[in-house]
Design an enzyme around this catalytic site. Structure first.
Site, PDB file in Angstrom:
ATOM      1  N   MET A  14      -8.354 100.535  40.760  1.00 43.82           N
ATOM      2  CA  MET A  14      -7.914 101.221  41.985  1.00 43.82           C
ATOM      3  C   MET A  14      -6.453 101.614  41.846  1.00 43.82           C
ATOM      4  SD  MET A  14      -9.801  98.837  44.863  1.00 43.82           S
ATOM      5  CE  MET A  14      -9.507  97.301  43.966  1.00 43.82           C
ATOM      6  N   GLN A  66      -8.763 101.400  32.064  1.00 44.61           N
ATOM      7  CA  GLN A  66      -9.453 102.648  32.379  1.00 44.61           C
ATOM      8  C   GLN A  66      -8.595 103.838  31.957  1.00 44.61           C
ATOM      9  OE1 GLN A  66     -10.155 104.485  36.403  1.00 44.61           O
ATOM     10  NE2 GLN A  66     -12.303 104.015  35.915  1.00 44.61           N
ATOM     11  N   CYS A  96     -13.294 109.910  39.514  1.00 46.57           N
ATOM     12  CA  CYS A  96     -12.222 110.185  40.471  1.00 46.57           C
ATOM     13  C   CYS A  96     -12.263 111.642  40.911  1.00 46.57           C
ATOM     14  CB  CYS A  96     -10.864 109.870  39.844  1.00 46.57           C
ATOM     15  SG  CYS A  96      -9.479 110.163  40.968  1.00 46.57           S
ATOM     16  N   LYS A 135     -17.437 105.006  33.725  1.00 45.81           N
ATOM     17  CA  LYS A 135     -17.597 104.839  35.165  1.00 45.81           C
ATOM     18  C   LYS A 135     -17.787 106.219  35.768  1.00 45.81           C
ATOM     19  CE  LYS A 135     -15.636 102.416  39.174  1.00 45.81           C
ATOM     20  NZ  LYS A 135     -15.658 103.483  40.194  1.00 45.81           N
ATOM     21  N   ASN A 207     -21.636 100.046  41.727  1.00 44.44           N
ATOM     22  CA  ASN A 207     -20.345 100.157  42.404  1.00 44.44           C
ATOM     23  C   ASN A 207     -20.504 101.081  43.611  1.00 44.44           C
ATOM     24  OD1 ASN A 207     -17.486 102.156  42.009  1.00 44.44           O
ATOM     25  ND2 ASN A 207     -17.359 100.052  42.714  1.00 44.44           N
ATOM     26  N   GLY A 208     -19.641 100.865  44.597  1.00 47.99           N
ATOM     27  CA  GLY A 208     -19.594 101.765  45.743  1.00 47.99           C
ATOM     28  C   GLY A 208     -20.040 101.121  47.038  1.00 47.99           C
ATOM     29  N   GLY A 229     -14.570  96.927  44.962  1.00 44.43           N
ATOM     30  CA  GLY A 229     -13.236  97.477  44.990  1.00 44.43           C
ATOM     31  C   GLY A 229     -12.465  97.021  46.204  1.00 44.43           C
ATOM     32  N   ARG A 230     -12.506  97.829  47.264  1.00 37.37           N
ATOM     33  CA  ARG A 230     -11.705  97.537  48.456  1.00 37.37           C
ATOM     34  C   ARG A 230     -12.037  96.176  49.061  1.00 37.37           C
ATOM     35  NH1 ARG A 230     -13.083 102.650  51.812  1.00 37.37           N
ATOM     36  NH2 ARG A 230     -14.862 102.611  50.392  1.00 37.37           N
TER      37      ARG A 230
END
Length: 331
Positions: A14, A66, A96, A135, A207-208, A229-230
């Site tokens: 991130m 990454q 992204c 990714k 992911n997500g 992630g968050r």
């Protein structure tokens, strides 16, 4: 190359968040989670300040870097540099959606160019001995996710990709901000599961939008692991449950209070080297969320850790706001 079982759980890369201090803090909470750097572009690795961009502490392992880019030769050179720094994995960003990334012809827009992505993967695989992963999204704009994801997956796997991390929503490259692209396009976890069923030999990580370990486990099905992630950043205590729940191992510390105490030597070393307390505590604001005193904890760190000369006493006083209330409730 076989990936080890740390891909059962990972903290997502991130921007502006998963720097070396964030990763060191997260490692204090989980010995087994795989950690990822912020995205770094291949030209920055080749021409920039490598110690600043790539430096990390040994305690972060397993840690992946990454990369962003679309030039196979540049990515191969950057991957070799990163491998020499000691990273455990190189991950290529094909997810992204920001305008800056699109302007450089990398990130999610590469979903439209699976052959180019495959060339990038093949070049990196030829230059390093560590795993190379991708990714990606399930598609962009008007692409059919069934066709787009299969096309990308087939080509990068043929090129030697060791795993796919699938952010299970489309990216809209026009009309939505990067922030909106994390929320607005609908999630489709089933699309990731269908990919795994079609490519059972390929490690595929989901992911997500995963908000908890329980939700991730419920959605996995045949998939090999989850990436948060968050949720992991904003509520880092989640990470204390990773080792026992996903790896059958004891957590590194009994609770968040013990984890903070164990992290103090790292913070002290950073301060002695001339760093600021806020460089690290900004990643700790979500700790103790929902507990009595957590608001005062956040306020104290947000206002006092940024002051010149702020030291460990500021962090200890903030933690004590929570601990006193926890002890009183238990009495």
């Amino acid at each position: 190359m076989q990936l080890n079982q740390s891909h059962r759980f990972a903290v997502a890369p991130m921007m502006d968040w998963t720097d070396r201090h964030c990763r060191a803090f997260h490692r204090t909470l989980s010995r087994r989670a795989r950690l990822y750097t912020e995205m770094v572009t291949a030209p920055a690795v080749i021409h920039g300040d490598r110690r600043r961009l790539l430096g990390f502490s040994a305690q972060e392992h397993p840690v992946a870097l990454q990369l962003g880019g679309s030039d196979p030769a540049a990515l191969a050179e950057a991957a070799r540099i990163c491998a020499d720094f000691g990273y455990d994995e190189i991950n290529l960003n094909v997810g992204c959606p920001s305008d800056r990334v699109q302007g450089g012809n990398f990130g999610a827009c590469l979903m439209r160019e699976p052959d180019l992505v495959a060339d990038c993967v093949a070049a990196m695989k030829a230059s390093v001995a560590i795993p190379v992963t991708v990714k990606c999204r399930i598609g962009v704009d008007e692409q059919d996710p069934e066709q787009a994801l299969d096309a990308l997956a087939d080509r990068v796997v043929a090129a030697g990709a060791d795993a796919l991390i699938v952010h299970a929503r489309k990216a809209w490259l026009k009309g939505l901000s990067p922030r909106e692209n994390r929320d607005v396009p609908p999630l489709d976890y089933g699309r990731a599961r269908r990919l795994k069923e079609r490519l059972p030999q390929v490690p595929i990580i989901l992911n997500g939008g995963i908000a908890s370990l329980a939700q991730g486990r419920a959605e996995l099905g045949p998939l090999d692991g989850m990436m948060l992630g968050r949720a992991a950043y904003q509520d880092p205590e989640i990470l204390l449950a990773v080792d026992p729940e996903l790896f059958g191992a004891a957590p590194p510390h009994a609770d968040a209070f013990a984890a903070v105490e164990a992290f103090e030597p790292y913070i002290a070393a950073h301060l002695e080297a001339g760093g600021r307390l806020a460089d690290i505590t900004r990643h700790m604001l979500g700790l103790f969320g929902g507990r009595r005193g957590s608001r005062l904890y956040r306020r104290r760190l947000a206002t006092e850790a940024i002051r010149p000369g702020a030291g460990l006493a500021v962090l200890r006083a903030a933690v004590d706001e929570v601990k006193r209330r926890a002890d009183a409730a238990a009495a």
